[in-house]
Enzyme design. Sequence first.
Site, short mmCIF file in Angstrom:
data_model
loop_
_atom_site.label_atom_id
_atom_site.label_comp_id
_atom_site.label_asym_id
_atom_site.label_seq_id
_atom_site.Cartn_x
_atom_site.Cartn_y
_atom_site.Cartn_z
N GLN A 112 -9.75 14.57 -14.88
CA GLN A 112 -10.98 14.29 -15.63
C GLN A 112 -11.71 15.58 -16.02
OE1 GLN A 112 -14.31 12.55 -13.64
NE2 GLN A 112 -15.10 11.60 -15.50
N ARG A 147 0.59 17.72 -11.68
CA ARG A 147 1.78 16.92 -11.38
C ARG A 147 2.03 15.91 -12.49
NH1 ARG A 147 0.65 13.86 -6.87
NH2 ARG A 147 2.79 13.21 -6.74
N TYR A 175 -13.12 12.13 1.48
CA TYR A 175 -13.35 13.01 0.33
C TYR A 175 -14.50 13.98 0.64
CZ TYR A 175 -14.67 14.20 -4.51
OH TYR A 175 -14.97 14.85 -5.67
N LYS A 228 -14.68 18.10 1.10
CA LYS A 228 -15.56 18.95 0.29
C LYS A 228 -16.42 19.86 1.18
CE LYS A 228 -14.05 17.77 -3.73
NZ LYS A 228 -13.24 18.74 -4.49
N1 SER Z 1 -17.17 11.41 -9.06
C1 SER Z 1 -16.75 11.64 -7.71
C2 SER Z 1 -16.36 10.37 -7.04
O1 SER Z 1 -16.91 9.35 -7.39
C3 SER Z 1 -17.85 12.29 -6.92
O2 SER Z 1 -17.58 13.63 -6.74
O3 SER Z 1 -15.55 10.37 -6.19
#
Ligand code: SER
Length: 325
Positions: free
Chosen positions: A22, A45, A150, A154
């Site tokens: 994206q 990839r 996630y 980060k």
């Molecule tokens: N746009 C991302 C997500 O929704 C946030 O960093 O995972």
Amino acid sequence: MLKTVFWCESLGNILVTGSSGQIGTDLTEALAKKFGKEKIIGADRKEPKNRNDLGKFEKTDVTRKENLEKLVKENNVETIYDLASLLSATGEKKPDLAWFVNISALKNSLDLARENSIKVFWPSSIAVFGPSTPKQNTPQQTILEPNTMYGITKVSGELLCNYYFKKYNVDVRSIRYPGLISYKTEAGGGTTDYAVEIFYEALKNKKYECFLKEDSTLPMMYMPDAINGTIKLMETDEKNIKTRLGYNISSLSFSPEEIANEIKKHIPEFECSYKPDERQRIADSWPQSIDDSKAREDWNWKPEYDLEKMTVDMLEKLKIKLGVK
Ligand code: SER
């Protein structure tokens, strides 16, 4: 100092990993426009959907250091935008893979940067924040206790960037992106993806079933602002970069209901319904608005798009892309 002068006067080649994703799609195009497509190497990839003559592309897996090293050495790379990453919703489905991809790709970039004096950009996210973080006007420095894999990658990634800067003087820079909205590439696997899908569905079917509740306010941003900010941060004189953790940046905050109402101003028949799924828990753990005063102060960050301007532009560009009247 010498390094800064070199960067300004004779920019080496730029590698974008995750270039079919994206952010990667928009960033590769912007960098090619700014510096010339002969200087840009995309790596992913997945083949990009739309090559559009953006420069060189290598289909490869950058979680393997030897693959990344080959790209760096063969292409005289001086800057890496390391965007190879899994997003929040996919990360909850595949936590092991999210940890592996997000952290190993970054570690490889940082190690190669250290060995070859490469400058690195790495995307952090509002996902570094968690349920114990203040939700309004979330400060740059605050509690970072995310409850998603996630978010954990980060926070860990930010700490790794800071460590490599302090210990090895690697010039690595990072931004905590909010939800990003673009007409060029559809999002995939994120919690904020609804804010892209809603435009496609409004134009194609005049209705959309949102996977978040109508009042789930989240920080968002139109992609052109995110891209301008990213390039601006990378061009900022090193002495003005005051943190190697991610910079908070902000432009919009809205709920699904608010964006649906904005779209209705242009497509009055549009109907939005709400059926929250497992992504609601992720959204509930994130802030609603972000304090970006540090980025404004240190490197003059300033967004251009508000909700109205973004909606007009998204609808206009998507109508052409989708061939809708
Ligand atoms: N746009 C991302 C997500 O929704 C946030 O960093 O995972």
